[in-house]
Design a protein around this motif. Structure first.
Motif, PDB file in Angstrom:
ATOM      1  N   ALA A  19       0.688  -1.485  -0.013  1.00 29.68           N
ATOM      2  CA  ALA A  19      -0.055  -0.477  -0.131  1.00 29.68           C
ATOM      3  C   ALA A  19       1.096   1.024   0.325  1.00 29.68           C
ATOM      4  O   ALA A  19       0.431   2.046  -0.759  1.00 29.68           O
ATOM      5  N   ALA A  20       1.916   1.040   0.479  1.00 24.71           N
ATOM      6  CA  ALA A  20       2.874   2.417   0.967  1.00 24.71           C
ATOM      7  C   ALA A  20       3.506   2.638  -0.631  1.00 24.71           C
ATOM      8  O   ALA A  20       3.707   3.927  -0.915  1.00 24.71           O
ATOM      9  N   HIS A  21       3.314   1.684  -1.507  1.00 24.22           N
ATOM     10  CA  HIS A  21       4.527   1.688  -2.545  1.00 24.22           C
ATOM     11  C   HIS A  21       3.041   2.109  -3.792  1.00 24.22           C
ATOM     12  O   HIS A  21       3.079   3.427  -4.690  1.00 24.22           O
ATOM     13  N   LEU A  22       2.829   2.141  -3.801  1.00 23.99           N
ATOM     14  CA  LEU A  22       1.298   2.129  -4.517  1.00 23.99           C
ATOM     15  C   LEU A  22       0.250   3.382  -4.564  1.00 23.99           C
ATOM     16  O   LEU A  22       0.558   4.624  -5.282  1.00 23.99           O
ATOM     17  N   ASP A  23       0.435   4.391  -2.581  1.00 23.62           N
ATOM     18  CA  ASP A  23       0.121   5.397  -2.415  1.00 23.62           C
ATOM     19  C   ASP A  23       0.986   6.629  -2.442  1.00 23.62           C
ATOM     20  O   ASP A  23       1.840   6.194  -1.351  1.00 23.62           O
ATOM     21  N   PRO A  24       1.566   7.162  -2.412  1.00 26.72           N
ATOM     22  CA  PRO A  24       2.298   7.835  -2.189  1.00 26.72           C
ATOM     23  C   PRO A  24       2.841   8.896  -0.764  1.00 26.72           C
ATOM     24  O   PRO A  24       3.412   9.647  -0.576  1.00 26.72           O
ATOM     25  N   ALA A  25       1.117   8.623  -0.849  1.00 29.30           N
ATOM     26  CA  ALA A  25       0.979   9.944   0.377  1.00 29.30           C
ATOM     27  C   ALA A  25       1.123   9.587   1.980  1.00 29.30           C
ATOM     28  O   ALA A  25       0.717   9.938   2.447  1.00 29.30           O
ATOM     29  N   ILE A  26       1.602   8.390   1.737  1.00 28.56           N
ATOM     30  CA  ILE A  26       2.192   7.692   3.173  1.00 28.56           C
ATOM     31  C   ILE A  26       3.097   7.809   3.353  1.00 28.56           C
ATOM     32  O   ILE A  26       4.009   7.440   2.516  1.00 28.56           O
ATOM     33  N   ASP A  27       3.145   8.565   4.829  1.00 28.64           N
ATOM     34  CA  ASP A  27       4.571   7.955   5.671  1.00 28.64           C
ATOM     35  C   ASP A  27       5.595   7.615   5.707  1.00 28.64           C
ATOM     36  O   ASP A  27       4.573   6.607   6.249  1.00 28.64           O
ATOM     37  N   ARG A  28       6.460   7.305   5.134  1.00 30.84           N
ATOM     38  CA  ARG A  28       7.447   6.037   4.835  1.00 30.84           C
ATOM     39  C   ARG A  28       7.407   5.392   7.013  1.00 30.84           C
ATOM     40  O   ARG A  28       7.593   4.595   6.942  1.00 30.84           O
TER      41      ARG A  28
END
Length: 66
Positions: free
Chosen positions: A25-34
């Motif tokens: 999900a983090a790779h697909l949505d750049p808005a997710i905070d690493r």
């Protein structure tokens, strides 16, 4: 569940799938905070470790322990 081994395998599979889904999900949505993603994956790993440890609980079977 049939036995402890099956339960431990299922805990590992579920936690691994959950962490994998979070990473995908983090790779697909750049808005997710690493940083939050790292925290979530670490918390899942800790949950897996404590859950597996609780399954392996053992105690002495001496009469005085009861």
């Amino acid at each position: 569940m049939g036995n402890k081994r099956t339960l431990k395998k299922n805990i590992s599979l579920i936690c691994g799938a959950l962490a994998g889904d979070a990473i995908i999900a983090a790779h697909l949505d750049p808005a997710i905070d690493r940083n939050r993603l790292d925290d979530v994956v670490r918390r899942i790993a800790a949950l897996q470790e404590t859950s597996r440890a609780r399954v392996s609980f053992a105690f002495d079977k001496a009469l005085r322990d009861f």
